[in-house]
Design a protein around this motif. Structure first.
Motif, PDB file in Angstrom:
ATOM      1  N   ASP A 133       0.837  -1.191  -0.055  1.00  0.00           N
ATOM      2  CA  ASP A 133      -0.138   0.091  -0.089  1.00  0.00           C
ATOM      3  C   ASP A 133       0.895   1.274  -0.047  1.00  0.00           C
ATOM      4  N   PRO A 134       0.701   2.176  -1.092  1.00  0.00           N
ATOM      5  CA  PRO A 134       1.763   3.254  -0.862  1.00  0.00           C
ATOM      6  C   PRO A 134       1.786   4.095   0.168  1.00  0.00           C
ATOM      7  N   ARG A 135       0.872   4.360   1.066  1.00  0.00           N
ATOM      8  CA  ARG A 135       0.935   5.355   2.074  1.00  0.00           C
ATOM      9  C   ARG A 135       1.592   4.511   3.293  1.00  0.00           C
ATOM     10  N   LYS A 136       1.207   3.302   3.450  1.00  0.00           N
ATOM     11  CA  LYS A 136       1.992   2.337   4.383  1.00  0.00           C
ATOM     12  C   LYS A 136       3.294   2.131   3.979  1.00  0.00           C
ATOM     13  N   ARG A 137       3.485   2.074   2.576  1.00  0.00           N
ATOM     14  CA  ARG A 137       4.874   1.647   2.131  1.00  0.00           C
ATOM     15  C   ARG A 137       5.823   3.003   2.680  1.00  0.00           C
ATOM     16  N   ARG A 138       5.437   4.181   2.493  1.00  0.00           N
ATOM     17  CA  ARG A 138       6.187   5.337   2.662  1.00  0.00           C
ATOM     18  C   ARG A 138       6.479   5.471   4.006  1.00  0.00           C
ATOM     19  N   GLU A 139       5.757   5.162   4.834  1.00  0.00           N
ATOM     20  CA  GLU A 139       5.815   5.275   6.315  1.00  0.00           C
ATOM     21  C   GLU A 139       6.941   4.288   6.839  1.00  0.00           C
ATOM     22  N   ASN A 140       7.087   3.071   5.785  1.00  0.00           N
ATOM     23  CA  ASN A 140       8.116   1.986   6.603  1.00  0.00           C
ATOM     24  C   ASN A 140       9.202   1.685   5.873  1.00  0.00           C
TER      25      ASN A 140
END
Length: 334
Positions: free
Chosen positions: A244-251
């Motif tokens: 998921d793009p948002r979760k990927r950026r956060e992790n």
């Protein structure tokens, strides 16, 4: 008689030489002087031969399985619950299956790490497997209009850890440094790091006061893998290595760093590291696969010349992949 004497003398010389070599070996000792095997490997992945086959035929004529061989080439044990494997690259319905059949598989056994025994011998971890689909089930190709090639890519998300240690130099007098001092408190220090996809290197130390020193080291990614925060271990693939793009950026590109050995040490106190929340522990973001950590520590005033082991532990999730091609050959209508 003279000839016999020469032969006997030669034998005695050889025996004395062998004895000297053994004595030297005993004095030197065969035990390793370094703590880790070293390297940049983590979990290796390979498809078992003919699983999947390079060529199959369509119209339900060729059932097959996908079997992935996993081996821990690094120095951190991975529990089977801490690794998840997905298959991507094709529509599972083309092979009689659903998406649930190609998601979140885990290996049969725990992946034991490589180890080095007290004499320096390397003990290999046992390989294990992941199967798609599970049990006695198989992929069964449907009917295609002609020969069609598919990519079968296995993606593995697993939790891993890097350990390193370095001896820092502490002198009673950190200002007036003699040429023959016990150790050198300014400059590069030798660092030993366990085999893992993330490495600790380029450790340097400098004096910043009579009772204070500074040190820095690099954390860098080795190999063609992606790194994610280990705030969530891969209980499922998406939690450990999110798409998921948002979760990927956060992790993505995040590792947890902890300075070990010295935080509670009576000689070295008051450790503070830039970017680490608790002074000696915290999560940092890697930029272009790298991050430099700089720390300062206070030294107890009543001390002697010594070397103190400083440990660094780095934890993270790893995303790696392996792919192969499968040609589905169309059976001509009869």
């Amino acid at each position: 008689m003279n000839k016999r004497y020469h032969v006997l003398a030669l034998i005695i010389c050889v025996l004395l030489l062998l004895s000297a070599c053994k004595s030297k070996a005993a004095a030197t000792g065969g035990a390793p002087r370094t703590p880790f095997i070293g390297g940049v490997a983590g979990i290796s992945m390979n498809f078992e031969k003919d699983n999947p086959p390079p060529e199959i035929t369509d119209d339900e004529s060729f059932p097959f399985k996908v079997i992935l061989l996993l081996k821990n080439e690094g120095e951190h044990k991975v529990e089977k619950s801490d690794i998840k494997v997905n298959l991507i690259g094709f529509d599972p319905s083309d092979f009689g299956k659903s998406f649930s059949d190609i998601r979140d598989a885990q290996p049969v056994d725990t992946l034991d790490s490589k180890k080095k025994d007290s004499e320096g011998n390397t003990i290999q971890g046992n390989p294990t497997t992941v199967e798609f689909p599970k049990g006695n089930d198989n992929f069964i190709p449907t009917k295609f209009s002609g020969n069609t090639e598919f990519t079968f890519r296995a993606e593995a998300c697993y939790n891993y850890e890097t350990q390193s240690n370095t001896k820092i130099c502490v002198l009673r007098d950190m200002i007036n440094i003699r040429d023959k001092s016990f150790c050198k408190p300014n400059g590069a220090r030798t660092t030993y790091t366990s085999s893992a996809p993330v490495q600790v290197s380029n450790f340097r130390q400098s004096v910043v006061g009579k009772d204070k020193l500074s040190f820095s080291f690099d954390i860098s990614v080795s190999g063609n893998v992606e790194i994610f925060s280990d705030r969530n271990k891969p209980s499922n693939f998406e939690s450990g290595c999110p798409k998921d793009p948002r979760k990927r950026r956060e992790n993505e590109n995040r590792v947890k760093v902890e300075i070990t050995e010295i935080p509670a040490d009576p000689v070295v106190t008051g450790i503070k590291c830039g970017g680490l929340d608790g002074g000696h522990i915290g999560e940092v973001i890697l930029v272009s696969g790298k991050r430099t950590i700089t720390c300062t520590v206070d030294l107890v005033t009543d001390r002697v010349d010594l070397e103190k082991v400083l440990g660094v532990k780095v934890t993270y999730n790893v995303l790696d992949n392996k792919e192969t091609k499968v040609l589905v050959k169309h059976l001509a209508d009869t």
